[in-house]
Structures are given as C-alpha cells and as structure tokens.
Design a protein around this motif. Structure first.
Motif, PDB file in Angstrom:
ATOM      1  N   GLU A 186      -7.027   3.271  14.743  1.00 31.86           N
ATOM      2  CA  GLU A 186      -7.163   2.580  13.460  1.00 31.86           C
ATOM      3  C   GLU A 186      -7.986   3.408  12.485  1.00 31.86           C
ATOM      4  N   ILE A 203      -5.815   6.083  10.881  1.00 30.43           N
ATOM      5  CA  ILE A 203      -5.003   5.547   9.776  1.00 30.43           C
ATOM      6  C   ILE A 203      -5.879   5.300   8.549  1.00 30.43           C
ATOM      7  N   ASN A 204      -7.080   4.783   8.758  1.00 30.45           N
ATOM      8  CA  ASN A 204      -7.992   4.545   7.627  1.00 30.45           C
ATOM      9  C   ASN A 204      -8.333   5.853   6.920  1.00 30.45           C
ATOM     10  N   THR A 205      -8.547   6.911   7.690  1.00 37.30           N
ATOM     11  CA  THR A 205      -8.883   8.204   7.093  1.00 37.30           C
ATOM     12  C   THR A 205      -7.727   8.737   6.265  1.00 37.30           C
ATOM     13  N   LEU A 206      -6.501   8.603   6.768  1.00 38.28           N
ATOM     14  CA  LEU A 206      -5.334   8.999   5.981  1.00 38.28           C
ATOM     15  C   LEU A 206      -5.224   8.160   4.709  1.00 38.28           C
ATOM     16  N   THR A 207      -5.532   6.866   4.815  1.00 37.19           N
ATOM     17  CA  THR A 207      -5.467   5.972   3.660  1.00 37.19           C
ATOM     18  C   THR A 207      -6.464   6.396   2.586  1.00 37.19           C
ATOM     19  N   VAL A 208      -7.615   6.897   2.991  1.00 35.35           N
ATOM     20  CA  VAL A 208      -8.611   7.367   2.031  1.00 35.35           C
ATOM     21  C   VAL A 208      -8.245   8.746   1.499  1.00 35.35           C
ATOM     22  N   TYR A 241     -10.905   0.339  -0.656  1.00 35.67           N
ATOM     23  CA  TYR A 241     -10.363   1.678  -0.812  1.00 35.67           C
ATOM     24  C   TYR A 241     -10.369   2.149  -2.259  1.00 35.67           C
ATOM     25  N   TRP A 250     -11.597   5.820  -3.515  1.00 31.96           N
ATOM     26  CA  TRP A 250     -10.640   6.709  -4.173  1.00 31.96           C
ATOM     27  C   TRP A 250     -11.194   7.213  -5.507  1.00 31.96           C
ATOM     28  N   THR A 272     -12.177  -0.827   7.910  1.00 35.99           N
ATOM     29  CA  THR A 272     -11.950   0.329   7.035  1.00 35.99           C
ATOM     30  C   THR A 272     -12.793   1.524   7.457  1.00 35.99           C
TER      31      THR A 272
END
Length: 382
Positions: free
Chosen positions: A173, A176-181, A243, A247, A329
């Motif tokens: 998880e 995925i959170n790191t990719l989302t950021v 996020y 960002w 997150t």
C-alpha cells in the motif's frame, strides 16, 4: 609540445581509476541489497552477501517432541525423534541446550538437562532424551545446533513485504501511495514551468529580468524555511491533510529549478526557427506546443529525473503535508522508518524494503539517463 590541443594527457589512467572506484562504491551496496533481499534472515546473520552462493555455518534452533510423547522403557522415561524430521539433513558441527553455550557439545555427546534427565544427539539429527522421572511441560526441549547450511534463495521476503500487511506492515500500500504522490508531483511542475520558461526565454515583457533574478535566488532558499508557513496556509484552505497539499508543496519547491533549467535550454534554441514560425503566422501557443516542447525534450526529461528522484525519496515533505493518523497515505520512506523500529532485527525484510524503494528510481534513471547530460548542459554553450 606537451600541451598541444588534442593530445591525450598522461594522467588519463588516474581519471579512469577514479571513475571505476566511484562506480564500485555505488554498485556494491546496490548489489548487496539485491542479493540480501532474496536470502533468509539466518543466512544474512551468518555471512555477507558476497558469500551468498556458498554454504555457511549457522546456529539454528529446534525443539524435541513434546513430553506427552514419552514412553517408559526399563525404568526410564524416553523421548525419541529427529530434529530434521520433515526437512533436509544438515552437516552438524556442534550443539547445545543453552543460548549461552550453543556449541558446548559435539554429535554423540550427552548433555545434562536443567530440569533433569539427559539428551543425546547423533550426527543425523536423531536424539534420545532419558529421565528417571516423567518429563513435564507442554513443549519439547530447545536445542541449538551449529550446522553448515547450503545457500538458499527465496521470494518469500517480497511476498511478506508487498502482499502480507501483517508481516510487511503494508509496504504494498505504501508503494502505491508513493506512486500517487510522485507521478503528479513530477508532471505538474513540468507543465507549469514549461510555460513560464518559454515566456522568460522568448517573450518580451516588463520585469522579465527581475523575475529571472528572483527565480535564481529561490534556488538557494532552504525548503525547511517554508514548511510551517505553507502548512498553515494549506490547513487554512483545507488541503493540508491529503494528496493535493503534498502535490502543491512539491510543485512549489521544485518550480525554481524547473524554470531555470528549462529557460536556459529554450533560450539556446535557434532564434531563426522561432522568428520564421512567427513570420509564417504561428501563434505563441502553436510555437510553444509544436516547436519548443519537442525540441526541449532533453531538458524536460532531465528535470523529470531530478523531480521524480526527489519526491520518491522524500520523507520530510510527506511527513508534514500528509497528515493521516490511519496510515492510509503513508509513503515508503515513512514506512521504512517505522519498520526500523518494529522490525529492526529482520534484516531480510529491511533489505527487501530498501531494494524495492530504490528499484523504481533506478529504472527511471537508466531509462532516461541519456537525456540527463544534455539537459544539464542546457545553455552552457552558444
């Protein structure tokens, strides 16, 4: 004659040795993490990663059968079995019944047990426990064995880390959170900075030189100075707990370098190309999208590498702007820090987590590294 242009220096070999040493200093730890991520915890504790292909001597812990399996033979209570039952036999070197003396006995010796009775261990792992009184307790006797173990590689570390939240503490998880950021925090500043760089490079307007000077000055401002004021601003407008806040924070902190790098590259493009496009009736937006952006791809890729690596490895900004008590997150860097406290002795899990955290940046760097030097040299030669 020794300084003739084009003549190879006699000190070239020093440069080659230095470069080779720097590559080795970077390569060895990376290879070590990669190899260790496929080894078990016992193997990592017993030998270094450079000996992963050879057998190693390890201290393993076994238990005899439970006391409820004992039988009475000739006035003695006996428990018999084999420590390696259900597994491959090992080359025994020494054994013991106390964690303080794990190699006190050799195969064939008989040890006195602390709770009474004796234990004899044979070279094939077979044991015999004898006592004049019945053995008590619910578990068998713990036996420490020093044995030569063949090399072993496993994917269980990755399975535990990425897919078993109870053992890997949700690293899948966190990935995925790191990719989302990281992905939006890399794309957004490139989009915004590209427009600003084109305006500063090819459009005449009042205060352009002052703006360029301000951008250069912002390059040396530590981001730590802006963390608290920016966090208060985000909390005030309601974006400080998700996020969007992180960002925008990464976008703001990366914008000066992006504008500076892209502006220098765009300013070095042929002026005749821009002027001919204007003569042909192209608008500024058409020039930007159809000429400048395709020609500026090396600079865009160069900044993308820097921004991606920075946001992927970031801990401070994520800790400040991703305020989440549930951990939904949490990024990989924060998860690894947590694992250092909860799983500090599980070297195999930590090595796997470290390699997973650097695998994606390595892939991005090697995929785009041919553009890195071209982007960094932007505007240096006219």
């Amino acid at each position: 004659m020794d300084n003739i242009a084009g003549k190879r220096s006699s000190l070239t070999w020093i440069v080659h040795i230095t470069v080779a040493a720097l590559v080795a200093l970077w390569l060895f730890p990376t290879v070590g993490l990669f190899v260790s991520s496929f080894r078990t915890g016992d193997q990592i504790s017993a030998s270094g990663w450079w000996r992963a292909l050879g057998a190693s001597e390890q201290t393993l812990t076994f238990r005899t059968a439970a006391p409820d399996t004992q039988v009475e033979e000739g006035g003695f209570y006996v428990v018999e079995g084999n420590l390696f039952e259900g597994g491959d036999p090992l080359d025994l070197r020494a054994w013991g019944v106390s964690s303080r003396e794990v190699d006190a006995f050799r195969t064939g010796d008989t040890a006195e047990l602390r709770k009474g009775g004796t234990l004899t261990l044979s070279p094939d792992g077979g044991y015999r426990m004898e006592n004049t009184e019945p053995f008590s307790g619910k578990r068998g006797q713990r036996v420490f064995v020093s044995a030569v173990v063949p090399p072993e590689f496993t994917l269980e570390n990755y399975n535990n880390l990425l897919f078993k939240a109870g053992q890997g503490e949700g690293m899948g998880e966190a990935f995925i959170n790191t990719l989302t950021v990281t992905i939006p925090a890399t794309i957004i500043p490139i989009l915004v900075a590209a427009f600003a760089a084109y305006a500063l490079a090819w459009m005449e307007f009042p205060g352009r030189a002052l703006l360029i000077a301000i951008i250069v000055g912002l390059l040396v401002v530590p981001l730590q100075l802006a963390l608290i004021p920016l966090l208060k601003l985000h909390l005030g407008i309601g974006i400080g707990k998700g996020y969007l806040g992180v960002w925008l924070a990464h976008t703001g902190f990366g914008m000066p370098l992006a504008i500076y790098l892209l502006r220098n590259y765009m300013a070095g493009l042929p002026r005749d190309l821009i002027e001919n496009a204007r003569v042909d009736g192209a608008s500024e937006f058409q020039i930007f999208t159809k000429l400048i952006l395709p020609l500026s791809f090396p600079a865009l890729a160069s900044f993308a590498i820097f921004q991606f690596l920075w946001t992927w490895n970031d801990l401070l900004v994520a800790k400040v702007f991703l305020i989440d008590s549930t951990g939904q997150t949490t990024v990989m860097t924060a998860r690894i820090v947590e694992m250092l406290g909860t799983r500090g002795g599980n070297w195999e899990i930590l090595a796997t987590a470290a390699f997973v955290s650097i695998a994606v940046p390595l892939a991005v760097f090697f995929a785009m590294q041919r553009y890195l030097v071209r982007g960094l040299l932007a505007g240096s030669v006219k």
